[in-house]
Design an enzyme around this catalytic site. Structure first.
Site, PDB file in Angstrom:
ATOM      1  N   ARG A 128      46.498   5.063 -10.988  1.00 40.34           N
ATOM      2  CA  ARG A 128      47.735   4.604 -11.602  1.00 40.34           C
ATOM      3  C   ARG A 128      47.668   4.797 -13.107  1.00 40.34           C
ATOM      4  NH1 ARG A 128      50.283  -1.445 -11.080  1.00 40.34           N
ATOM      5  NH2 ARG A 128      48.566  -2.032 -12.428  1.00 40.34           N
ATOM      6  N   THR A 132      52.687   4.243 -17.576  1.00 37.81           N
ATOM      7  CA  THR A 132      53.937   4.437 -16.829  1.00 37.81           C
ATOM      8  C   THR A 132      53.893   3.742 -15.472  1.00 37.81           C
ATOM      9  OG1 THR A 132      53.089   6.399 -15.721  1.00 37.81           O
ATOM     10  CG2 THR A 132      54.211   6.741 -17.844  1.00 37.81           C
ATOM     11  N   ASP A 224      41.430  -6.411 -11.373  1.00 36.91           N
ATOM     12  CA  ASP A 224      41.391  -4.994 -11.007  1.00 36.91           C
ATOM     13  C   ASP A 224      40.417  -4.806  -9.825  1.00 36.91           C
ATOM     14  OD1 ASP A 224      41.797  -2.013 -12.716  1.00 36.91           O
ATOM     15  OD2 ASP A 224      40.521  -2.175 -10.942  1.00 36.91           O
ATOM     16  N   ASP A 227      37.617  -2.051 -10.357  1.00 32.68           N
ATOM     17  CA  ASP A 227      36.593  -2.469 -11.319  1.00 32.68           C
ATOM     18  C   ASP A 227      35.714  -3.576 -10.749  1.00 32.68           C
ATOM     19  OD1 ASP A 227      37.364  -0.662 -13.226  1.00 32.68           O
ATOM     20  OD2 ASP A 227      38.632  -2.060 -14.330  1.00 32.68           O
TER      21      ASP A 227
HETATM   22  C1  PRP Z   1      44.975   0.213  -7.958  1.00 36.84           C
HETATM   23  C2  PRP Z   1      45.039  -0.167  -6.489  1.00 36.84           C
HETATM   24  C3  PRP Z   1      46.194   0.662  -5.989  1.00 36.84           C
HETATM   25  C4  PRP Z   1      47.118   0.668  -7.172  1.00 36.84           C
HETATM   26  C5  PRP Z   1      48.213  -0.323  -6.932  1.00 36.84           C
HETATM   27  O1  PRP Z   1      44.319   1.409  -8.102  1.00 36.84           O
HETATM   28  O2  PRP Z   1      43.856   0.064  -5.797  1.00 36.84           O
HETATM   29  O3  PRP Z   1      45.841   1.963  -5.598  1.00 36.84           O
HETATM   30  O4  PRP Z   1      46.345   0.299  -8.318  1.00 36.84           O
HETATM   31  O5  PRP Z   1      49.173  -0.265  -7.921  1.00 36.84           O
HETATM   32  P1  PRP Z   1      50.662   0.212  -7.658  1.00 36.84           P
HETATM   33  O6  PRP Z   1      51.138  -0.491  -6.426  1.00 36.84           O
HETATM   34  O7  PRP Z   1      51.375  -0.222  -8.894  1.00 36.84           O
HETATM   35  O8  PRP Z   1      50.667   1.703  -7.509  1.00 36.84           O
HETATM   36  P2  PRP Z   1      44.002   2.051  -9.530  1.00 36.84           P
HETATM   37  O9  PRP Z   1      45.081   3.020  -9.895  1.00 36.84           O
HETATM   38  O10 PRP Z   1      43.710   0.955 -10.501  1.00 36.84           O
HETATM   39  O11 PRP Z   1      42.721   2.939  -9.256  1.00 36.84           O
HETATM   40  P3  PRP Z   1      41.252   2.542  -8.766  1.00 36.84           P
HETATM   41  O12 PRP Z   1      41.352   2.277  -7.289  1.00 36.84           O
HETATM   42  O13 PRP Z   1      40.467   3.757  -9.069  1.00 36.84           O
HETATM   43  O14 PRP Z   1      40.792   1.332  -9.547  1.00 36.84           O
HETATM   44  N1  URA Z   2      45.690  -2.719  -9.248  1.00 35.69           N
HETATM   45  C1  URA Z   2      44.741  -3.687  -9.219  1.00 35.69           C
HETATM   46  O1  URA Z   2      43.564  -3.398  -8.993  1.00 35.69           O
HETATM   47  N2  URA Z   2      45.129  -4.956  -9.428  1.00 35.69           N
HETATM   48  C2  URA Z   2      46.395  -5.300  -9.659  1.00 35.69           C
HETATM   49  O2  URA Z   2      46.685  -6.498  -9.828  1.00 35.69           O
HETATM   50  C3  URA Z   2      47.373  -4.282  -9.695  1.00 35.69           C
HETATM   51  C4  URA Z   2      46.997  -2.998  -9.477  1.00 35.69           C
END
Ligand code: PRP
Ligand code: URA
Length: 233
Positions: A128, A132, A224, A227
């Site tokens: 994400r 944006t 997160d 993380d």
């Molecule tokens: C997080 C989560 C989803 C997304 C959700 O991933 O695991 O994939 O955000 O957000 P959205 O509904 O607004 O799209 P992230 O992009 O942080 O990547 P990661 O899994 O590598 O931490």
């Molecule tokens: N992705 C995450 O990991 N946590 C949130 O709360 C939203 C998006």
């Protein structure tokens, strides 16, 4: 270097969000009430939970959600010899696919695999954009398989819904049939968007929270999910 504008730093600021109550009864949405799931989700939310413990809990929740999200799968009869006699048992009809959305979906997929060890696992990388909130595809190991009874797209967080909607768009483009979406925590905003974009896909959540904050994080949430699983805070 260009300055980050307020709109980039706080992309959800001023965007209207539905209330939790208004999305509770959307069709084909199941929010678990299981006490063991509530117990484990509460441990996961705790900011003191360490990454190894967090990852273990995500795996366990994956197994519990897999159990809930497979309760209506079709069986076909199969003959089995017990030590005493022959009988007709049942086996799952058709294959099962699991699609972890990288990287946070990895722990959930591990839990699913404990329950469904024969499932095929296809990795899909979506990240994400923090400014944006739009998902960016960076990895794709999907296969074109239509011989599936069900395919689970798994990702812990359903926030704005952008990643979930994109993942299902991509899976549909590959012709993957019988999709289901599974997440740990959803926000009303993302749940409504996902229900509208893919009305045919059943959604399974362990919890539905209150809202997104200005940066697009689920509140109260757990922070997160990627993380916290992998210790990259
Ligand atoms: C997080 C989560 C989803 C997304 C959700 O991933 O695991 O994939 O955000 O957000 P959205 O509904 O607004 O799209 P992230 O992009 O942080 O990547 P990661 O899994 O590598 O931490
Ligand atoms: N992705 C995450 O990991 N946590 C949130 O709360 C939203 C998006």
């Amino acid at each position: 270097m260009s300055e980050i504008t307020d709109a980039q730093a706080f992309p959800m600021r001023g965007i209207p969000q539905p209330t939790r109550e208004s999305v509770l009864n959307l069709p084909r949405v199941r929010i678990s009430q299981h006490p063991v799931i509530v117990h484990k989700i509460t441990l996961l939310r705790d900011k003191r939970t360490s990454p190894p413990e967090f990852y273990r809990l995500v795996r366990e929740l994956g197994a519990l959600l897999a159990y809930e999200a497979t309760s209506d799968l079709r069986l076909e009869p199969v003959q089995v010899e017990t030590p005493l006699e022959s009988m007709t048992g049942g086996r799952l009809a058709g294959g099962v696919g699991i699609v972890p959305i990288l990287r946070a979906g990895l722990g959930l997929a591990e839990g699913f695999r404990q329950v469904l060890p024969d499932a095929a696992v296809w990795h899909l990388g979506l990240r994400r954009d923090e400014r944006t909130l739009e998902p960016i595809e960076y990895y794709n190991q999907l296969a074109r398989s239509t011989n599936l009874q069900v395919c689970f797209s798994v990702d812990p967080m359903l926030a704005t819904g952008g990643s979930a909607i994109d993942a299902l768009n991509i899976l549909k483009r590959y012709g993957v049939p019988h999709l289901r979406y599974v997440a740990l925590i959803g926000a009303p905003y993302g749940l409504l968007k996902l229900r509208q974009a893919h009305p045919d896909v059943p959604i399974y959540l362990a919890a539905l929270d209150e809202r997104l904050d200005d940066r697009g994080y689920i509140c109260p949430g757990l922070g997160d999910a990627g993380d916290r699983q992998f210790g990259t805070l």
